[in-house]
Design a protein around this motif. Structure first.
Motif: not given
Lengths: 360, 77
Positions: A262-263, A279, A281-282, A312, A316-317, A320-324
């Motif tokens: 998790x970020x 965010x 992951x997965x 997204x 976040x884009x 550069x942070x994980x968007x999902x």
């Protein structure tokens, strides 16, 4: 399954402050008339409108004649950005601005983005062809406070202060700025445009013949007065509320970071007191929001699958942070430690189950 | 760019391309390249973010022959 609900989406809209509710009901009885009319009812409405303006000015530490009420925060942003723009110059804006700023820049046909770092802080080097620069006071998704005094630009500066107004003092540097009452506990349908005395501002839209030449449309006097009452209450209580919220968000940031993969996004310290974004992951963002809602927790998400556009979050884009698997938690003035603990107890299980469903 | 493994994620929506990457990257040897071919716009942000979070190297973006973006990753561990 459903427990007592904890609404954790104040950054989308804060529940109406009790001070606003009382004022709103009383003002509907007294503030219905056209404030431009010379009869008693009109003078009454005008008095309430001027009173609302004076209160907002006092809370923001600006002059009353710098304050305009608009029909929304978005409208205040559009008037602020486009009204300051020097002819034919580019509308230069941070890459993490609210969509209202981006839409205004696109509409002007001359949008230019300032990149941001991983924390969401805007790069201070502004292109020389800027006709106006638009940078927020604080980011509405990740909470990072911007450093406006460091901007290297001679162009007029518009500050979108919607995420911070009432919660934090205004920044020092701006030529015009905007706020939105429902973000601080006032009613929806009230925006605040503040244009600095002496700033070169011209109405970018058709004019109107209202009390305030910067606005258009019949004034919503009761809502403006309720927004002012809420703002006064929020400013009076903010030292106490901010301290509590800041500590609760610290607790969320620390606990969420212990969940594997998790970020947590945004500046951990130099930030808004009441919100945090992370965010997972997965994990499908829509499923995450839905499962948390089933457990009574209402949160927002910047993941593509939760957006009407199916793209997204630009914030976040750009960072550069994980968007999902994205979740934004934002506390109301009433959010308790128990609410936060309940959320933090539910979250790891939800994330684990969704990952297991995905075969991980 | 030659890759050891190419994952066809055309038509998949997020987070499927990254789940596919996470479950299959270990099929290449350490130092090997994996290409993720994805129409999902979120992959452009999420594949580099996955690399950062999982300690792998993001090499860059090119295109598959049909023009669909391909995101290339090097397995480091």
């Amino acid at each position: 399954m459903r427990k007592a609900a904890a609404y954790l989406d104040s950054a989308s809209s804060e529940p109406l402050h009790p001070a606003a509710r009382e004022t709103l009901l009383a003002a509907y009885d007294r503030g219905y008339a056209d404030p431009r009319r010379l009869h008693g009812a009109g003078r009454d409405a005008r008095l309430l409108l001027d009173n609302a303006r004076a209160v907002v000015a006092e809370c923001l530490e600006v002059r009353p004649d710098e304050v305009t009420f608009t029909p929304s925060g978005t409208d205040a942003v559009h008037r602020g950005v486009l009204g300051l723009r020097r002819r034919a110059g580019a509308v230069v804006h941070g890459a993490v601005e609210h969509s209202s700023v981006v839409h205004a820049a696109t509409w002007a046909g001359a949008a230019r983005e300032l990149p941001v770092d991983r924390l969401g802080r805007v790069h201070p080097a502004v292109p020389a062809d800027a006709g106006v620069v638009a940078v927020q006071s604080a980011n509405h998704e990740v909470g990072t406070l911007q450093r406006l005094t460091g901007l290297d630009s001679a162009a007029p500066l518009f500050v979108d202060a919607c995420a911070s107004m009432g919660r934090l003092p205004l920044p020092d540097r701006w030529d015009a700025l905007a706020g939105s009452a429902h973000k601080w506990g006032g009613p929806a349908g009230v925006g605040v445009l503040v244009v600095r005395k002496g700033a070169r501002w011209a109405n970018p839209f058709p004019g109107d013949d209202r009390v305030d030449e910067r606005a258009g449309g019949f004034e919503n006097v009761p809502a403006a007065l309720a927004a002012a009452a809420a703002l006064r209450a929020v400013v009076e209580e903010r030292d106490r509320v901010n301290t509590r919220q800041f500590a609760l968000v610290d607790r969320i940031r620390a606990a969420v970071a212990r969940i594997p993969d998790v970020e947590v996004a945004g500046d951990p310290v130099d930030r808004l007191p009441h919100l945090v974004t992370f965010s997972c992951l997965y994990v499908d963002g829509e499923a995450l929001v839905t499962e948390l809602d089933k457990r009574g927790y209402g949160v927002a998400s910047g993941s593509a699958c939760t957006a009407s556009t199916l793209t997204p979050s630009r914030v976040l884009e750009a960072m550069g942070v994980l968007t999902h698997g994205n979740v934004r938690v934002s506390l109301t003035r009433d959010t308790t430690g128990e609410d936060v603990d309940g959320f933090l107890a539910a979250l790891p299980e939800v994330v684990r189950d969704l990952r297991a469903e995905a075969g991980l | 760019m030659d890759v050891h493994l190419e994952l066809d994620c055309r038509g998949m929506i997020c987070p499927q391309p990254v789940i596919r990457l996470g479950t299959r990257y270990a099929e290449v040897p350490i130092g090997g390249l994996i290409g993720v071919v994805a129409t999902d716009v979120a992959a452009r942000t999420d594949v580099p973010a996955w690399c950062r979070m999982r300690g792998q190297e993001y090499v860059g973006e090119d295109s598959a022959p049909d023009g669909v973006p391909r995101y290339v990753v090097r397995r480091l561990s």
